[in-house]
Design an enzyme around this catalytic site. Structure first.
Site, PDB file in Angstrom:
ATOM      1  N   CYS A  92       0.863  -1.178   0.000  1.00 48.97           N
ATOM      2  CA  CYS A  92       0.000   0.000   0.000  1.00 48.97           C
ATOM      3  C   CYS A  92       0.902   1.231   0.000  1.00 48.97           C
ATOM      4  O   CYS A  92       1.682   1.427   0.942  1.00 48.97           O
ATOM      5  CB  CYS A  92      -0.914  -0.022   1.215  1.00 48.97           C
ATOM      6  SG  CYS A  92      -2.038   1.377   1.210  1.00 48.97           S
ATOM      7  N   CYS A 242      -3.463   6.818  -4.916  1.00 52.81           N
ATOM      8  CA  CYS A 242      -3.142   5.388  -4.830  1.00 52.81           C
ATOM      9  C   CYS A 242      -1.689   5.119  -5.264  1.00 52.81           C
ATOM     10  O   CYS A 242      -1.364   5.172  -6.460  1.00 52.81           O
ATOM     11  CB  CYS A 242      -4.109   4.555  -5.672  1.00 52.81           C
ATOM     12  SG  CYS A 242      -3.967   2.783  -5.296  1.00 52.81           S
TER      13      CYS A 242
END
Ligand code: PYC
Length: 326
Positions: A92, A242
């Site tokens: 992530c 992201c």
């Protein structure tokens, strides 16, 4: 006499609007082994802990959790397993920036270069001072170009499948502007695309589920190269641009010769926050993306997990159960 209630020390931050909850103390002991083995153990034996930390009432569907554990490599400052409302993430990007700022907030790290170990590889990062962090992601690459889908209700959707630490389907298909007023429609459309990928077994290189869908359009700010909307595995959308999705995008641009090594790429999110990205060519194949963004710590808490609490195990939002998001 006070009753001793199991408690978990957490620190919450957001990276460009997307939250990360770092489990500092009180998480499960995952024993010895590689980060991949620890992640498998976490998924198999401690799913109740994941749910309790992320789902309502202690959390929310948009949170990404980061469980700190001892790294197997001494070159890394921590092992980190990222997780969300439906399961585990490979990597992530916004979460790594959040972990970095959290460790700095705790005074465990000084400005400079460090690395964490994730189940999909080591990720370098640099604390640049203030709220700024830059990360150097795992090798990223495009697997398939111009995959043509005939999606029920949408028609033809063409996109690439790429790895940036998670698997992405990336497309320029945009049913409406990529802005917050349209997130319900954007969520419905990207869920529809993902259902199609699932139904037709369109996967990553080794049969992995392509669980993130990323829509692209032109950037809104004068210096932004692109704006995106990213559907996450549990049907929440990423408020940040992201990190793993931007890595997958860079891999596609590099594969098409549309961005040269070292050239900047400014990626805007659906809420208008931004990452500055670039890449270098990886030794084996693909690229090594660098992503720069800001994170802010906004809360430090002890989550109490009283066994008498009927909702200690968390409650799924009705639209976001693992079944509904498939
Ligand atoms: O920043 O890589 C990322 C990410 C994945 C899911 C949510 N954020």
């Amino acid at each position: 006499m006070p009753i001793s209630v199991p408690s978990v020390h957490v620190i919450d931050s957001h990276t460009e609007g997307e939250p990360t909850r770092v489990i500092i103390e009180g998480g499960p002991d995952l024993g010895q082994g590689s980060m991949k083995e620890k992640a498998e153990r976490f998924a198999r034996d401690f799913d109740g802990f994941r749910r309790s930390m992320i789902l309502e009432p202690r959390g929310s569907d948009i949170l990404v959790g980061a469980l700190l554990c001892p790294p197997s490599s001494p070159a890394c400052v921590a092992g980190v397993i990222f997780f969300n409302n439906v399961g585990l993430l490979g990597m992530c990007g916004h979460g790594t920036i959040g972990v970095a700022m959290t460790l700095a907030h705790l005074d465990r790290l000084k400005t400079g270069r460090h690395a964490i170990e994730t189940p999909v590889g080591a990720v370098g990062f640099e604390l640049l001072g203030g709220s700024l962090v830059s990360i150097e992601n795992v090798p990223s690459w495009r697997y398939r170009k111009d995959v043509e889908l005939q999606v029920e209700g949408l028609g033809t959707v063409v996109g690439d499948i790429a790895w940036g630490g998670n698997w992405f389907f990336l497309t320029r298909y945009c049913p409406c502007p990529l802005t917050v007023e349209h997130v319900d429609r954007l969520t419905a459309v990207t869920l529809q695309i993902r259902r199609h990928l699932d139904k037709h077994a369109i996967t990553g290189a080794r049969g992995e589920r392509v669980d993130h869908v990323e829509l692209f359009a032109a950037g809104e700010a004068h210096d932004a190269h692109s704006r995106n909307f990213v559907l996450c595995p549990g049907a929440a959308y990423d408020r940040s641009p992201c990190g793993t999705g931007t890595s997958a995008k860079l891999a596609c641009l590099a594969a098409d010769g549309l961005l040269a090594p070292g050239k900047p790429w400014v990626q805007e999110s659906v809420i208008g926050s931004r990452f500055e990205a670039s890449f270098r060519v990886a030794e084996d194949s693909g690229i090594i993306p660098s992503i720069r963004g800001s994170a802010h710590v906004y809360s430090e808490a002890r989550l109490l997990c009283h066994p008498d609490d009927p909702f200690v195990g968390g409650v799924y939002h009705s639209r976001m159960t693992p079944e509904a998001t498939r």
